[in-house]
Structure formats: structure tokens, C-alpha cells
Design a protein around this motif. Structure first.
Motif, PDB file in Angstrom:
ATOM      1  N   THR A  96       3.795   5.589  -5.786  1.00  0.00           N
ATOM      2  CA  THR A  96       3.943   5.706  -7.152  1.00  0.00           C
ATOM      3  C   THR A  96       3.063   6.512  -7.834  1.00  0.00           C
ATOM      4  OG1 THR A  96       2.652   3.512  -7.011  1.00  0.00           O
ATOM      5  CG2 THR A  96       5.298   3.467  -7.353  1.00  0.00           C
ATOM      6  N   GLY A  97       1.704   6.486  -6.724  1.00  0.00           N
ATOM      7  CA  GLY A  97       0.569   7.337  -7.428  1.00  0.00           C
ATOM      8  C   GLY A  97       0.952   8.779  -7.222  1.00  0.00           C
ATOM      9  N   ALA A 109       4.650  13.556  -0.359  1.00  0.00           N
ATOM     10  CA  ALA A 109       4.065  14.274  -1.367  1.00  0.00           C
ATOM     11  C   ALA A 109       4.696  14.171  -2.713  1.00  0.00           C
ATOM     12  CB  ALA A 109       4.508  16.022  -1.073  1.00  0.00           C
ATOM     13  N   ALA A 110       4.095  14.835  -3.830  1.00  0.00           N
ATOM     14  CA  ALA A 110       4.735  14.291  -5.041  1.00  0.00           C
ATOM     15  C   ALA A 110       6.254  14.940  -5.211  1.00  0.00           C
ATOM     16  CB  ALA A 110       3.887  15.329  -6.060  1.00  0.00           C
ATOM     17  N   GLN A 160       0.845  -1.231   0.053  1.00  0.00           N
ATOM     18  CA  GLN A 160       0.017  -0.039  -0.236  1.00  0.00           C
ATOM     19  C   GLN A 160       1.069   1.287   0.047  1.00  0.00           C
ATOM     20  OE1 GLN A 160      -3.347   0.105   2.933  1.00  0.00           O
ATOM     21  NE2 GLN A 160      -3.406  -2.280   2.991  1.00  0.00           N
ATOM     22  N   ILE A 161       1.914   1.228   0.819  1.00  0.00           N
ATOM     23  CA  ILE A 161       3.051   2.502   0.552  1.00  0.00           C
ATOM     24  C   ILE A 161       3.473   2.602  -0.668  1.00  0.00           C
ATOM     25  CG2 ILE A 161       5.189   3.180   1.464  1.00  0.00           C
ATOM     26  CD1 ILE A 161       4.668   1.614   4.123  1.00  0.00           C
ATOM     27  N   VAL A 162       3.836   1.828  -1.509  1.00  0.00           N
ATOM     28  CA  VAL A 162       4.453   1.681  -2.738  1.00  0.00           C
ATOM     29  C   VAL A 162       3.374   2.199  -3.814  1.00  0.00           C
ATOM     30  CG1 VAL A 162       5.720   0.433  -4.603  1.00  0.00           C
ATOM     31  CG2 VAL A 162       6.297   0.027  -2.394  1.00  0.00           C
ATOM     32  N   ALA A 168       5.641  -4.982  -4.876  1.00  0.00           N
ATOM     33  CA  ALA A 168       4.895  -4.058  -5.410  1.00  0.00           C
ATOM     34  C   ALA A 168       5.733  -3.027  -6.392  1.00  0.00           C
ATOM     35  CB  ALA A 168       4.601  -2.927  -4.228  1.00  0.00           C
ATOM     36  N   MET A 169       6.988  -2.951  -6.096  1.00  0.00           N
ATOM     37  CA  MET A 169       7.881  -2.103  -7.110  1.00  0.00           C
ATOM     38  C   MET A 169       7.895  -2.745  -8.396  1.00  0.00           C
ATOM     39  SD  MET A 169       9.270   0.573  -5.844  1.00  0.00           S
ATOM     40  CE  MET A 169      10.860   0.960  -6.749  1.00  0.00           C
ATOM     41  N   ARG A 170       7.924  -3.967  -8.548  1.00  0.00           N
ATOM     42  CA  ARG A 170       7.537  -4.809  -9.827  1.00  0.00           C
ATOM     43  C   ARG A 170       6.249  -4.665 -10.345  1.00  0.00           C
ATOM     44  NH1 ARG A 170      11.145  -8.624  -7.020  1.00  0.00           N
ATOM     45  NH2 ARG A 170       9.175  -9.665  -6.545  1.00  0.00           N
ATOM     46  N   ARG A 171       5.312  -4.707  -9.443  1.00  0.00           N
ATOM     47  CA  ARG A 171       3.943  -4.714 -10.167  1.00  0.00           C
ATOM     48  C   ARG A 171       3.577  -3.135 -10.759  1.00  0.00           C
ATOM     49  NH1 ARG A 171       1.534  -5.318  -5.756  1.00  0.00           N
ATOM     50  NH2 ARG A 171       0.735  -3.049  -5.235  1.00  0.00           N
ATOM     51  N   HIS A 172       4.440  -2.352 -10.313  1.00  0.00           N
ATOM     52  CA  HIS A 172       4.383  -0.806 -10.980  1.00  0.00           C
ATOM     53  C   HIS A 172       5.301  -0.841 -11.904  1.00  0.00           C
ATOM     54  CE1 HIS A 172       1.223   0.697  -8.343  1.00  0.00           C
ATOM     55  NE2 HIS A 172       1.856   0.374  -7.327  1.00  0.00           N
TER      56      HIS A 172
END
Length: 343
Positions: A184-185, A340-341, A178-180, A212-216
Motif C-alpha cells: 500500500t505504501g 514496485a509501484a 508488513q507485506i500489505v 492490514a487491508m482494513r487498516r489501510h
């Protein structure tokens, strides 16, 4: 002037009030008074109020040692807790509440730098704990199974694959995922993870980050820095990053303590959070909520874990449940001021 129920001798010294003194004050049998003082269901609310008021007036305190020796049941749940963990401290608070609601009390035994799990557990057994609630145990699964033959074991916070034990935990890999997802969002790509060291909990959270990193589609940006569960680990990780060519845009720490170490080291180096680097922890402990940190983190639902752990213990002790059970709770992201972004 003292009345007939007074606990004062004529020579001016005090003697400790007895159960019989409370019973005499309210005009009930000692058995009825004992039920009230032990929190056993049965007596009416009015009777409970009368007994508790009389006990308070007389200064009566339950002699737990004597009552334990007189009974085959201690109604004590032993809890092993890491003295350095704010999250464990919060769990203990909720465990106390849940245990009291079902007529049990807790015995605590601490882990310290010089006191290991074996010593902590032996202390709990010496105090006649009927069940053992172990917070984040690191002992091998077979050792915990052997311990379960002495007293029911409820492992809190740790996955124990294939072992015949009661387990209450959150899905750590999902929590880090959820953090990743959140980072990434926001547009982050260079997301670094400060590891938690050895152990199942650290393994699950590290796996959650990598997956999660690979998923994104960010498998090429996977970067894990050695660490542990302390603030010092977070500070060391930042010093390592500052020696490199450039900082990542986001740092995910194994837990909140480690994340606070990251925040402090970045502040000393003049790096703005979240302006230059976003930081996320895990646990949602009491420190993370302080306004000086205001840390984005993942909640493990301490209250729910405590409630399920006590329920599991009571089912083993009072309802003769034999089959072990695993309760896996869903963690959830808590957004605060450290993400933040990317700039």
C-alpha cells in the motif's frame, strides 16, 4: 608397515577399531576418550585434539546404537520435517548446529504424501528421542498435549492457543501485515491473497492480510483465492486470475513455494513482474534468494527459531523446567526485485 594400534589382521582383512584402540593410542582411559567423543564438557582442548586426531587416524566411528543401549540417555532430539519444504530443510540445518553445541544430536523423521504425522512421531519415539521438535505440526492441540506426556514436545511455527506446550514461532499475522503495509505504501490497492488452506498457520496469515487491508482502508478490495503451500497452488491461482476481467496489481502468496508458482505462471502468460503485477511470498527460504526469482518475502528467522527450539528442549530435559513457554519472534520484510509501484 602397520604399528601396534593398527586395525588390520595379518590375513589382510580389517576389523572395526574399538574405543579401547583409541584409548591405547593416546594413553588415556576409555572413560576419558568417551567423554571427548560424546562432546561432553570436561576434557581440555589439548586432550580433545589428541583424541579426535587418534580416532580419525584409526578410522574409529562412534557406535551410537551400542552407546544408546548402554545408557539411560540417548541425547537425541527427534525432529519431524516436511520433506517437500525448503524452509523446513533450512530449519533442520540450524537445528543440527544448535543441538551439537549443547551435546545433543538429531533424529529426523519425514512427512511425505504417504507418511503422516502419527507415523513420523512414532518413528522418533522408537529411536528413543528424548524430546520432539515438530516443525509446523497440524495435529489437534489435545493430541500434541497427550504426546507431551511421552516426551517433551516443542511445536515450531504454529500457534497453539491455551495448550500446555512449548511453542516457538513468529507472529505470522504481523508478517503478512508488513507485506500489505509495503504494497500500500507503493500505491497498490488491488492486492490479492493466495490462501494456504486449512490449519492454524494459514488462518493466522489470512487474518493478517484481512486486518492490514482494513487498516489501510482497503476492506472493499479484500480478495482471497483458495490455495495451499505448493507451487501448483500458485499456478492455479494465476490461471484463475487470467480468466477474469483484469489482474490485481499485487499478489501475496501464503509461502515462497506458492509465490514461485505465481511467478512461473505469470511469466508463461507474458505478464511482467513487477512491471504489471508485484508478487510477495513468505518464509525467505533458499529458493526465494535465487537470482532467477529474487523474491520479496518475509523472513521467519530460521536460525533463531532453531536456537530457541533446542533451548526449550534442553531446559525441559536437563533443567527440569515444567511450565510450558511460548516464544514469539518478530518477522521482518525482505525487499527484493518482485515489488514496485503499480503501473
Amino acid at each position: 608397515m602397520d604399528d601396534g594400534g593398527s586395525a588390520r589382521h595379518r590375513n589382510g582383512t580389517h576389523k572395526r577399531p574399538k574405543l579401547e584402540d583409541v584409548a591405547t593410542r593416546v594413553g588415556l582411559s576409555t572413560a576419558s576418550v568417551s567423554l571427548v567423543l560424546r562432546g561432553v564438557p570436561g576434557p581440555s582442548e589439548r586432550t580433545r585434539e589428541r583424541v579426535l586426531r587418534a580416532a580419525a587416524d584409526l578410522g574409529y566411528q562412534v557406535d551410537r546404537t551400542a552407546s544408546t543401549l548402554a545408557s539411560r540417555r540417548s541425547r537425541l532430539l527427534g525432529v519431524m520435517v516436511d520433506i517437500h519444504s525448503p524452509f523446513h530443510a533450512e530449519l533442520v540445518e540450524h537445528l543440527h548446529t544448535a543441538a551439537e553445541e549443547v551435546g545433543y544430536d538429531l533424529v529426523l523423521s519425514t512427512l511425505t504424501r504417504t507418511r503422516d504425522e502419527h507415523t513420523a512421531v512414532e518413528t522418533l519415539l522408537a529411536f528413543r528421542s528424548e524430546a520432539l521438535i515438530l516443525l509446523g505440526p497440524t495435529a489437534p492441540a489435545d493430541a500434541l498435549v497427550a504426546l507431551d506426556n511421552k516426551a517433551p514436545v516443542i511445536a515450531v511455527g504454529r500457534r497453539i492457543a491455551g495448550a500446555a506446550l512449548d511453542v516457538v514461532r513468529t507472529a505470522d499475522d504481523d508478517g503478512v501485515g508488513q507485506i500489505v503495509d509495503h504494497l500500500t505504501g507503493l500505491g497498490h490497492r488491488e492486492i490479492l491473497y493466495v490462501d494456504g488452506g486449512k490449519g492454524v498457520i494459514a488462518t493466522d496469515r489470512r487474518r493478517g492480510y484481512r486486518t492490514a487491508m482494513r487498516r489501510h482502508g482497503q476492506g472493499d478490495h479484500v480478495r482471497v483465492v483458495a490455495g495451499d503451500h505448493t507451487e501448483g497452488a500458485g499456478a492455479r491461482a494465476v490461471r484463475h486470475l487470467l480468466d477474469g476481467p483484469r489482474l490485481p496489481t499485487a499478489v501475496v502468496a501464503f509461502n515462497d513455494q506458492c509465490a514461485i508458482g505465481v511467478l512461473a505462471a505469470l511469466a508463461r502468460a507474458g505478464v511482467a513482474v513487477p512491471g504489471e503485477v508485484s508478487v510477495v511470498g513468505y518464509d525467505d527460504d533458499t529458493l526465494s534468494r535465487l537470482s532467477c526469482f529474487n523474491l520479496t518475502t518475509v523472513s521467519q528467522s530460521a536460525r533463531e527459531q532453531a536456537r530457541h527450539a533446542v533451548t526449550a528442549a534442553v531446559e525441559r530435559l536437563d533443567r527440569d523446567r515444567i511450565e510450558p513457554r511460548e516464544v514469539v519472534l518478530a518477522p521482518h520484510l525482505v525487499l527484493r526485485g518482485t515489488t514496485a509501484a503499480p503501473a
